[in-house]
Structures are given as C-alpha cells and as structure tokens.
Design an enzyme around this catalytic site. Structure first.
Site, PDB file in Angstrom:
ATOM      1  N   ALA A 202     -12.660  -9.213  -5.403  1.00  0.00           N
ATOM      2  CA  ALA A 202     -13.867  -9.019  -4.583  1.00  0.00           C
ATOM      3  C   ALA A 202     -14.767  -7.932  -5.171  1.00  0.00           C
ATOM      4  CB  ALA A 202     -13.454  -8.649  -3.155  1.00  0.00           C
TER       5      ALA A 202
ATOM      6  N   ASP B  91       3.171   0.002   3.795  1.00  0.00           N
ATOM      7  CA  ASP B  91       3.733   0.853   4.857  1.00  0.00           C
ATOM      8  C   ASP B  91       2.794   1.064   6.050  1.00  0.00           C
ATOM      9  OD1 ASP B  91       5.956   1.218   3.196  1.00  0.00           O
ATOM     10  OD2 ASP B  91       4.968   2.877   2.160  1.00  0.00           O
TER      11      ASP B  91
ATOM     12  N   GLY C  71       9.303   1.691   4.375  1.00  0.00           N
ATOM     13  CA  GLY C  71       8.298   2.297   5.248  1.00  0.00           C
ATOM     14  C   GLY C  71       7.875   3.683   4.803  1.00  0.00           C
TER      15      GLY C  71
ATOM     16  N   GLY D 179      13.199  -9.786  17.557  1.00  0.00           N
ATOM     17  CA  GLY D 179      14.106  -9.641  18.701  1.00  0.00           C
ATOM     18  C   GLY D 179      15.326  -8.809  18.361  1.00  0.00           C
TER      19      GLY D 179
END
Ligand code: ADP
Length: 370
Positions: free
Chosen positions: A25, A142, A185, A200
């Site tokens: 882009a 993250d 993370g 779940g």
C-alpha cells in the site's frame, strides 16, 4: 503539498502477517503520486549496512531495493515480510544514526515509513529528529501498542491460534485431558484473553490480571467429576516462571498431581506468527499504508498510525511511546515533561479505557468458560 523524491520502507523488530500488505500500500500510493520507492532490506540494519558497502549492485540487491508497482504484486496475500526484518542495536548509537542519515542523503531517501513495534518507532523518531521525516505503522501480533486498538498481525495470529487450539481440544476430549497451552504475547495478555473466550478455555492466566490458581484447579477437578472431558487452559507468555519452570508447565504438573485430570503442557510458539494474513489485517494494513503516505504528503511526520473507534487515524509517536510506558507502569522521571494537561488527561483516559476493557472481557470469560 510536501515534495519527496524517494520514500524508503522498512520492516523492523518482530515480523507480523500483514506487513506485506502495508508495504504494497505504501509503495503503490507513493508511486501513484510520482514518488520513487525503495525497500530497505533487513530493517535499520539494511540502512546502516549501505553506508559500509561500496558496490552499488550489492547495495541494490541486498540493502536498498528499488520498488516499482510490479515488485509488490502478489504479496497482499503473503505472511512474513518481503523486506525482511532484524534487530539492529547499532542503530541506537550516534555513529549508527549518522551512517543511516548519510545513506538517506546519498540515496535521495527523503522520508521513511517504518513497520514494527515501539522499538521501531523510537528509531523513526530519531530519524525525524535528524531531518528524515518518518511515520510508523504498528505491526505486531501482540496488540501491545497502547495507542491503537488494533495492530497489524493481531487478527491473523488470533485466527491461527484459534484453529490450533480447536485441534487441541479434539485430542483433549478423546483422552479426557486438560491441555495447558501457552500463547505468545510478549508480556501482553490480549491474544490469550481473546482466545480464552473464543475457544471456551476453562482457565485463563494473563499478566494483567491476578490469576486465581486454586479456583482454576478446583474448577477443572469439578468439571471432570461432572462429566466434562476435554479442557483447555490458556496461559499467556510472560507469566512468571515457577522454580525455573514455565508457568504453564508447572500448572499442568500441578493439575495432574492434585486433580483426577491428566494434564499436559503445549506451547504454540512462533507458528501463530506465520501464514496468510486475514482479510481484516490486509484491510487495516492497506488503509494505514495509504494514510501514512498521505500524512507525509501533507507535511506531517513523527506519527504512528492507529485504529481508534474503528477509524484509521494517526498519533504523535512521542505521545504513543510515553502512553505505552504509562500503561505498562514503566514511566521514568521526566517522561511526562513537555506534554500539556490535556494530553496527559488523554493518556490517562486511554489507560483506563484499556484496563476496563481487559477487566470486562476477563470477567466475562470467568462466567462463561466453565
Ligand atoms: P519492535 O519494533 O518490534 O518493538 P525492537 O524493540 O527490537 O522491536 O526494535 C526494533 C529495532 O528498532 C531495534 O533493533 C533498533 O534498531 C531500533 N530501536 C529500538 N529502540 C530504539 C531506540 N531507543 N532508538 C533508536 N532505535 C531504536
């Protein structure tokens, strides 16, 4: 409108799926405005490396690759980064910065768009301060950049991890096991929080919120006694080690020892960082890439692109970096100097918003995931 002969694009720090869509882009938007584009290979290391290399062909092939419209064809769908990435400690030194600026001048690079995380944005600020206007695009799986609701790569990593955890659940169900699964993370629980809800999981441990281990172990035991077979517990990378052992590994051992449930530890690791970017990451990357060039053309720089209230916008890099430190409790003396009361209030409101969002989602997972 600001005049640029050539814009450089680089990706730096941890890679993220969607970087290629952003590169495409930026390149296509700049080319459409008659601006030349160069891909700086290997992040800031490529920029500095060109200072020490005499052979122009070598520079072109390995450091500063001219990009035309077709150079970025067929990359919108691809993970990783065609410009490669690296960590470059030399860039933080005065000598490294001088080399980088000289390369920009020698190769008529008048502005830079830098894709990466907060380290990359620090580098972009330094470039701007040395006369090369730069804009950052937040790319990290993250989602740990406080100034934006979404970073490029987060959505892809979530979807990758979600389908992997679903697969783990199949085997957990067959053997009536609890699979304790660590998710990347970098000390930020966003990926784990979303995944905990969406897959779940019966337990969820993230660095931002105290983890009630006793409650989780009881819940796992009781769930098995009530007939539940397969269970997933999600642990975010960044939870403290236990006697030198990964948090998740220690938890799996404890579950096996203290309940009737056999438990195993899994680590998804870097695999969630690869693969084709999702539609959402491609779209965000494209919008941010185009807007980054537009900002440069408007004469703006030292900004990082962001998504706020579902809109693509831009935030001052210094503001974004200090906000990040505020959110992560890493402020040092003097960090807040130079900001207006209004800006400080904006930062505090942003931290509160983010904390409240975490808390709300965590509470929701507590009630739902049983
Ligand atoms: P990320 O951008 O993903 O946070 P890093 O923190 O590793 O990744 O930073 C990427 C690169 O950005 C570093 O290798 C270095 O070249 C540059 N960088 C990091 N911090 C600074 C800084 N304080 N000043 C200048 N450049 C920096």
């Amino acid at each position: 409108m600001a005049k640029f002969r050539k814009i450089g694009i680089l990706s730096s720090g941890g890679d993220a799926p969607g970087m290629n869509a952003a590169i495409r882009a930026v390149a296509r938007r700049a080319l459409s405005q008659g601006i030349e584009v160069v891909g700086i290979l290997g992040g800031y290391a490529g920029l500095i490396g060109a200072a020490d290399e005499a052979n122009p062909e070598h520079i072109k092939r390995h450091m500063l690759r001219p990009l035309d419209s077709s150079s970025v064809s067929n990359i919108v769908t691809r993970g990783g980064t065609i410009l490669y990435s690296s960590r470059c400690p030399e860039f933080k030194t005065q000598e490294g910065m001088e080399k980088a600026i000289k390369v920009c001048h020698d190769h008529q690079i008048d502005a830079i768009v830098a894709l990466g995380g907060d380290g990359t944005f620090r580098g972009a600020t330094d470039l701007t301060n040395h006369g090369i206007p730069s804009i950052g695009i937040p790319c990290t799986i993250d989602n740990d950049i406080t100034a934006t609701d979404q970073t490029i790569g987060f959505d892809t990593a979530l979807n990758n991890a979600c389908s992997m955890i679903d697969k783990l659940r199949d085997t957990a169900e067959s053997h009536a096991r609890c699979l304790v699964t660590e998710v990347m993370g970098n000390g930020c629980g966003y990926l784990s929080l979303y995944l905990g809800i969406a897959t779940g999981s019966i337990a969820l441990a993230i660095p931002e919120i105290p983890f009630d281990k006793e409650y989780a172990i009881q819940k796992i035991d009781q769930a098995r006694k009530a007939g539940k077979r397969g269970m997933i517990a999600i642990i975010s990378e960044g939870m403290p080690k236990v006697n030198g052992m990964e948090y998740g590994e220690a938890l799996a051992k404890e579950i096996s020892a203290r309940t009737i449930v056999d438990s195993r530890f899994n680590k998804l690791g870097h695999i969630i960082r690869g693969g084709d970017p999702t539609l959402r990451d491609r779209l965000t990357a494209t919008q941010m890439g185009v807007e980054a060039v537009n900002l440069l053309l408007e004469g703006k720089s030292n900004m990082v692109m962001a998504i706020l209230e579902n809109r693509v916008t831009a935030v001052d890099i210094n503001f974004a970096l200090v906000l990040d430190k505020m959110y992560k409790n890493k402020l040092k003396d003097g960090d807040l100097e130079g900001f207006t009361d209004y800006q400080l209030a904006q930062m505090r409101a942003r931290c509160e918003y983010r904390n409240a969002k975490f808390k709300r989602l965590y509470d929701l997972s507590y009630d739902i995931c049983i």
